[in-house]
Design a protein around this motif. Structure first.
Motif, PDB file in Angstrom:
ATOM      1  N   THR A   5      10.214  11.048 -10.098  1.00  0.00           N
ATOM      2  CA  THR A   5      10.783  12.393  -9.939  1.00  0.00           C
ATOM      3  C   THR A   5      12.311  12.325 -10.058  1.00  0.00           C
ATOM      4  O   THR A   5      13.024  12.878  -9.224  1.00  0.00           O
ATOM      5  CB  THR A   5      10.403  13.006  -8.571  1.00  0.00           C
ATOM      6  N   PRO A   6      12.845  11.646 -11.073  1.00  0.00           N
ATOM      7  CA  PRO A   6      14.290  11.407 -11.126  1.00  0.00           C
ATOM      8  C   PRO A   6      15.093  12.697 -11.244  1.00  0.00           C
ATOM      9  O   PRO A   6      14.844  13.525 -12.119  1.00  0.00           O
ATOM     10  CB  PRO A   6      14.451  10.522 -12.363  1.00  0.00           C
ATOM     11  N   SER A   7      16.076  12.844 -10.357  1.00  0.00           N
ATOM     12  CA  SER A   7      16.842  14.093 -10.309  1.00  0.00           C
ATOM     13  C   SER A   7      17.523  14.446 -11.628  1.00  0.00           C
ATOM     14  O   SER A   7      17.581  15.640 -11.976  1.00  0.00           O
ATOM     15  CB  SER A   7      17.856  14.044  -9.166  1.00  0.00           C
ATOM     16  N   PRO A   8      18.059  13.500 -12.407  1.00  0.00           N
ATOM     17  CA  PRO A   8      18.723  13.925 -13.647  1.00  0.00           C
ATOM     18  C   PRO A   8      17.794  14.615 -14.644  1.00  0.00           C
ATOM     19  O   PRO A   8      18.265  15.367 -15.496  1.00  0.00           O
ATOM     20  CB  PRO A   8      19.241  12.598 -14.225  1.00  0.00           C
ATOM     21  N   PHE A   9      16.481  14.373 -14.537  1.00  0.00           N
ATOM     22  CA  PHE A   9      15.517  14.951 -15.476  1.00  0.00           C
ATOM     23  C   PHE A   9      14.588  15.989 -14.849  1.00  0.00           C
ATOM     24  O   PHE A   9      14.075  16.858 -15.553  1.00  0.00           O
ATOM     25  CB  PHE A   9      14.649  13.843 -16.087  1.00  0.00           C
ATOM     26  N   LEU A  10      14.357  15.905 -13.528  1.00  0.00           N
ATOM     27  CA  LEU A  10      13.240  16.653 -12.952  1.00  0.00           C
ATOM     28  C   LEU A  10      13.582  17.390 -11.660  1.00  0.00           C
ATOM     29  O   LEU A  10      12.694  17.693 -10.870  1.00  0.00           O
ATOM     30  CB  LEU A  10      12.049  15.711 -12.721  1.00  0.00           C
ATOM     31  N   TYR A  11      14.866  17.722 -11.456  1.00  0.00           N
ATOM     32  CA  TYR A  11      15.227  18.556 -10.312  1.00  0.00           C
ATOM     33  C   TYR A  11      15.470  19.973 -10.822  1.00  0.00           C
ATOM     34  O   TYR A  11      16.509  20.275 -11.405  1.00  0.00           O
ATOM     35  CB  TYR A  11      16.454  17.985  -9.595  1.00  0.00           C
ATOM     36  N   GLY A  27       0.788  -1.232   0.000  1.00  0.00           N
ATOM     37  CA  GLY A  27       0.000   0.000   0.000  1.00  0.00           C
ATOM     38  C   GLY A  27       0.815   1.273   0.000  1.00  0.00           C
ATOM     39  O   GLY A  27       0.278   2.354  -0.225  1.00  0.00           O
ATOM     40  N   ALA A  28       2.127   1.160   0.257  1.00  0.00           N
ATOM     41  CA  ALA A  28       2.982   2.348   0.223  1.00  0.00           C
ATOM     42  C   ALA A  28       3.275   2.733  -1.224  1.00  0.00           C
ATOM     43  O   ALA A  28       3.335   1.884  -2.113  1.00  0.00           O
ATOM     44  CB  ALA A  28       4.279   2.091   0.974  1.00  0.00           C
ATOM     45  N   THR A  29       3.464   4.034  -1.451  1.00  0.00           N
ATOM     46  CA  THR A  29       3.834   4.531  -2.775  1.00  0.00           C
ATOM     47  C   THR A  29       5.230   5.130  -2.701  1.00  0.00           C
ATOM     48  O   THR A  29       5.554   5.867  -1.765  1.00  0.00           O
ATOM     49  CB  THR A  29       2.820   5.576  -3.265  1.00  0.00           C
ATOM     50  N   VAL A  30       6.049   4.813  -3.687  1.00  0.00           N
ATOM     51  CA  VAL A  30       7.454   5.221  -3.701  1.00  0.00           C
ATOM     52  C   VAL A  30       7.643   6.400  -4.648  1.00  0.00           C
ATOM     53  O   VAL A  30       7.172   6.385  -5.782  1.00  0.00           O
ATOM     54  CB  VAL A  30       8.344   4.042  -4.154  1.00  0.00           C
ATOM     55  N   MET A  31       8.336   7.433  -4.161  1.00  0.00           N
ATOM     56  CA  MET A  31       8.693   8.570  -5.010  1.00  0.00           C
ATOM     57  C   MET A  31      10.155   8.419  -5.401  1.00  0.00           C
ATOM     58  O   MET A  31      11.058   8.524  -4.564  1.00  0.00           O
ATOM     59  CB  MET A  31       8.435   9.891  -4.286  1.00  0.00           C
ATOM     60  N   SER A  32      10.382   8.147  -6.680  1.00  0.00           N
ATOM     61  CA  SER A  32      11.715   7.800  -7.171  1.00  0.00           C
ATOM     62  C   SER A  32      12.489   9.059  -7.525  1.00  0.00           C
ATOM     63  O   SER A  32      12.235   9.689  -8.546  1.00  0.00           O
ATOM     64  CB  SER A  32      11.575   6.888  -8.398  1.00  0.00           C
ATOM     65  N   TRP A  33      13.488   9.412  -6.694  1.00  0.00           N
ATOM     66  CA  TRP A  33      14.225  10.650  -6.912  1.00  0.00           C
ATOM     67  C   TRP A  33      15.699  10.423  -7.282  1.00  0.00           C
ATOM     68  O   TRP A  33      16.287  11.224  -7.997  1.00  0.00           O
ATOM     69  CB  TRP A  33      14.142  11.556  -5.684  1.00  0.00           C
ATOM     70  N   ARG A  34      16.279   9.306  -6.820  1.00  0.00           N
ATOM     71  CA  ARG A  34      17.697   9.065  -7.103  1.00  0.00           C
ATOM     72  C   ARG A  34      17.828   8.354  -8.458  1.00  0.00           C
ATOM     73  O   ARG A  34      18.317   7.239  -8.554  1.00  0.00           O
ATOM     74  CB  ARG A  34      18.323   8.224  -5.987  1.00  0.00           C
ATOM     75  N   GLY A  35      17.356   9.021  -9.488  1.00  0.00           N
ATOM     76  CA  GLY A  35      17.274   8.400 -10.794  1.00  0.00           C
ATOM     77  C   GLY A  35      15.955   7.652 -10.943  1.00  0.00           C
ATOM     78  O   GLY A  35      15.018   7.841 -10.172  1.00  0.00           O
ATOM     79  N   VAL A  36      15.897   6.782 -11.936  1.00  0.00           N
ATOM     80  CA  VAL A  36      14.658   6.066 -12.245  1.00  0.00           C
ATOM     81  C   VAL A  36      14.596   4.699 -11.581  1.00  0.00           C
ATOM     82  O   VAL A  36      13.535   4.064 -11.544  1.00  0.00           O
ATOM     83  CB  VAL A  36      14.479   5.887 -13.765  1.00  0.00           C
ATOM     84  N   GLN A  37      15.718   4.215 -11.036  1.00  0.00           N
ATOM     85  CA  GLN A  37      15.778   2.839 -10.569  1.00  0.00           C
ATOM     86  C   GLN A  37      14.809   2.567  -9.425  1.00  0.00           C
ATOM     87  O   GLN A  37      14.251   1.466  -9.314  1.00  0.00           O
ATOM     88  CB  GLN A  37      17.210   2.479 -10.148  1.00  0.00           C
TER      89      GLN A  37
END
Length: 562
Positions: free
Chosen positions: A418-424, A393-403
């Protein structure tokens, strides 16, 4: 969709039979749009309001009517055209249809967001002066055509950090206004940090008195420096509710974040007994990651978190609550007798996937998730929450890249990309750092934002786990509204097409052409924006170096840029 109203179906046939290549500048580009010969003058158009519209939709229609009256100088009903707003239950909640034919513009939707998006599309098809605040001389026409449109992703977010630097309620509303123009529907509000606590608490008043202010701020990236200027502020609970209502009127849900169990130094400054060492602590004047985190061996820590979250969920109706989970060093836990006692009691051991201290963080996540579930809420956490076992039931926000998002989907969890290389959006927009306002580093030009494909690398068949896309705007080095808007625009425009448009609809050249109108819109609305993509660098928009000059500049500064 079972049916479309007869009038709209008729216009669709007309549009299909008489297609016309006509430049337009709608961002994000509608996923299905036919333009035909002919146009409608909407100056003085009468508004026909259908039955069954809710109060927020009626208010939005009134705002649209008032804006047309202002910019055209014509009273509604004084012209020949009609703008009809009708409810169509067969359309999805965020879907809309627009039919433009002789003397009539019909906008159909089934819910508030669809109506908002339909009206916004019509506005962007009008002369850019529609975004001004005074009567303007323009040709107030829209072309004949038919649009049937809905977003690719259900979650279309934008994040704002008011903790490193504080943004007033009015500045925050202007930020939300931009989100509404670009059909975004989730505002991620990062309300707590080491450098400041921004949510008023009535149960824990020292959070307001102590945690909300720091005794100075480091200068640029010299973490040992301090400008000596007391800095901070917080939003009262009434102000938080004001933003919730304001965003809601624009079809935007506010997702608040209480970052835990790390990034809690500001809270520890007010309640040092919640830390492993007992302090003393002070609200952090520097950037980075502190080793001081909440003590998980104490029940008082969970009483505090549940108390704060109880206040939070009374203010924010969002289904999701963001609980952070990022950048939580385990140094204090490894040395803390109470945390080690908790680890032993829970039977946690090092494994191939996670250390026992990482599993202790999983315990925190699961316990808070269970508490929020009792109140009908779900959690979002940064991708570090995948380190160890994660409760369903948890949702993950992916920020350290897409992995992180890919791993979440592979393990059966939903993810927000929310991958940092594209969306920071705190990253630099040009390699010419000497001309750009000082920043954290990185390099993210608008072309790279636009190039992001959220399903890249995903196992086929798991696309349904990707709820949507969000960009993040952290503000360690962003202290003024002028700079904030410069970092946001026009990259937000590119983000909106990643979030909204089907892959076959996205086209950078068409998008770049549409940006030229967007720049005029920003001028009319008083927003600052970046023109690095047009060869004008920095806040003062100095001409870019030639390729040869840039090569020399980069060679001279080799190794200095992250």
């Amino acid at each position: 969709m079972k049916k479309i109203l007869t009038l709209i179906a008729g216009v669709a046939i007309v549009a299909a039979c008489a297609p016309k290549e006509q430049p337009h500048s709608v961002i994000p580009q509608p996923n299905s749009m036919e333009i035909a010969e002919g146009e409608v003058n909407v100056a003085g158009a009468a508004f026909e309001i259908g039955e069954g519209l809710d109060e927020l939709t009626l208010a939005a229609v009134k705002d649209f009517e008032a804006r047309l009256e202002t910019v055209t100088g014509r009273k509604a009903g004084s012209g020949k055209a009609v703008i009809a707003i009708s409810k169509n239950e067969d359309l999805a909640p965020e879907q809309y249809a627009v039919a433009i034919s002789e003397g009539k513009v019909v906008i159909e939707a089934s819910a508030l967001n669809g109506f908002l998006y339909g009206m916004e599309t019509v506005k962007q098809m009008l002369p850019v002066e529609v975004y001004g605040s005074a009567k303007a001389s323009a040709k107030w026409t829209v072309p004949f055509g038919f649009i049937l449109d809905q977003p690719r992703f259900a979650y279309r977010g934008m994040h704002l950090d008011p903790c490193r630097h504080f943004w007033t309620i009015e500045e925050t509303k202007r930020y939300i206004d931009l989100m509404a123009i670009y059909k975004m529907n989730r505002f991620h509000w990062h309300l707590t940090e080491d450098q400041g606590w921004r949510m008023e608490s009535k149960k824990y008043p020292r959070l307001n008195e102590i945690s909300s202010y720091r005794d100075g701020t480091c200068i640029k990236n010299d973490f040992e420096s301090n400008d000596g200027i007391r800095y901070g502020g917080y939003y009262t609970q009434d102000e938080l509710r004001e933003i919730v209502a304001y965003a809601g009127s624009k079809g935007i849900t506010v997702i608040p974040e209480i970052d835990l169990p790390g990034h809690m130094v500001a809270a520890l400054a007010a309640y040092p007994e919640l830390g492993c060492t007992g302090g003393p602590y002070k609200v952090w004047p520097r950037w980075g990651v502190s080793e001081d985190v909440l003590c998980i061996g104490k029940e008082e820590t969970f009483e505090f978190l549940e108390g704060v979250l109880t206040e939070l969920i009374d203010i924010f109706p969002s289904e999701y609550i963001h609980i952070g989970g990022d950048e939580c060093p385990k140094v204090r836990w490894a040395e803390c007798p109470l945390c080690q006692r908790r680890i032993k009691k829970l039977g946690l051991r090092d494994s191939d996937r996670a250390t026992k201290e990482q599993q202790l963080q999983c315990y925190v996540t699961a316990r808070i998730q269970k508490f929020l579930a009792k109140h009908g809420r779900k959690i979002i956490g940064w991708d570090e929450i995948l380190e160890g076992d994660l409760e369903p039931g948890a949702t993950v926000m992916s920020w350290r890249g897409v992995q992180g998002g890919i791993e979440a989907a592979n393990r059966g969890f939903d993810a927000i990309m929310t991958p940092s290389p594209f969306l920071y959006f705190d990253y630099y927009q040009s390699w010419e750092r000497d001309k750009e306002p000082f920043g954290i580093g990185g390099y993210l030009p608008i072309e790279k934002v636009y190039s992001y494909e959220p399903y890249d690398g995903l196992t086929p068949g798991l696309e349904g786990h990707i709820l949507g896309v969000q960009a993040n705007l952290w503000t360690e080095y962003i202290a003024t509204e002028e700079h904030l808007e410069y970092m946001l625009l026009p990259r937000m425009c590119a983000l909106s097409e990643v979030q909204w448009c089907d892959p076959e609809v996205r086209d950078y050249e068409r998008f770049h052409t549409s940006l030229q109108k967007a720049y005029k819109m920003f001028d009319l609305m008083g927003y600052n924006y970046c023109l690095d993509g047009e060869g004008l660098i920095g806040l003062d928009r100095t001409p870019a170096r030639s390729e040869e000059e840039l090569e020399v500049y980069l060679k001279e500064n080799e190794g200095k840029f992250w």
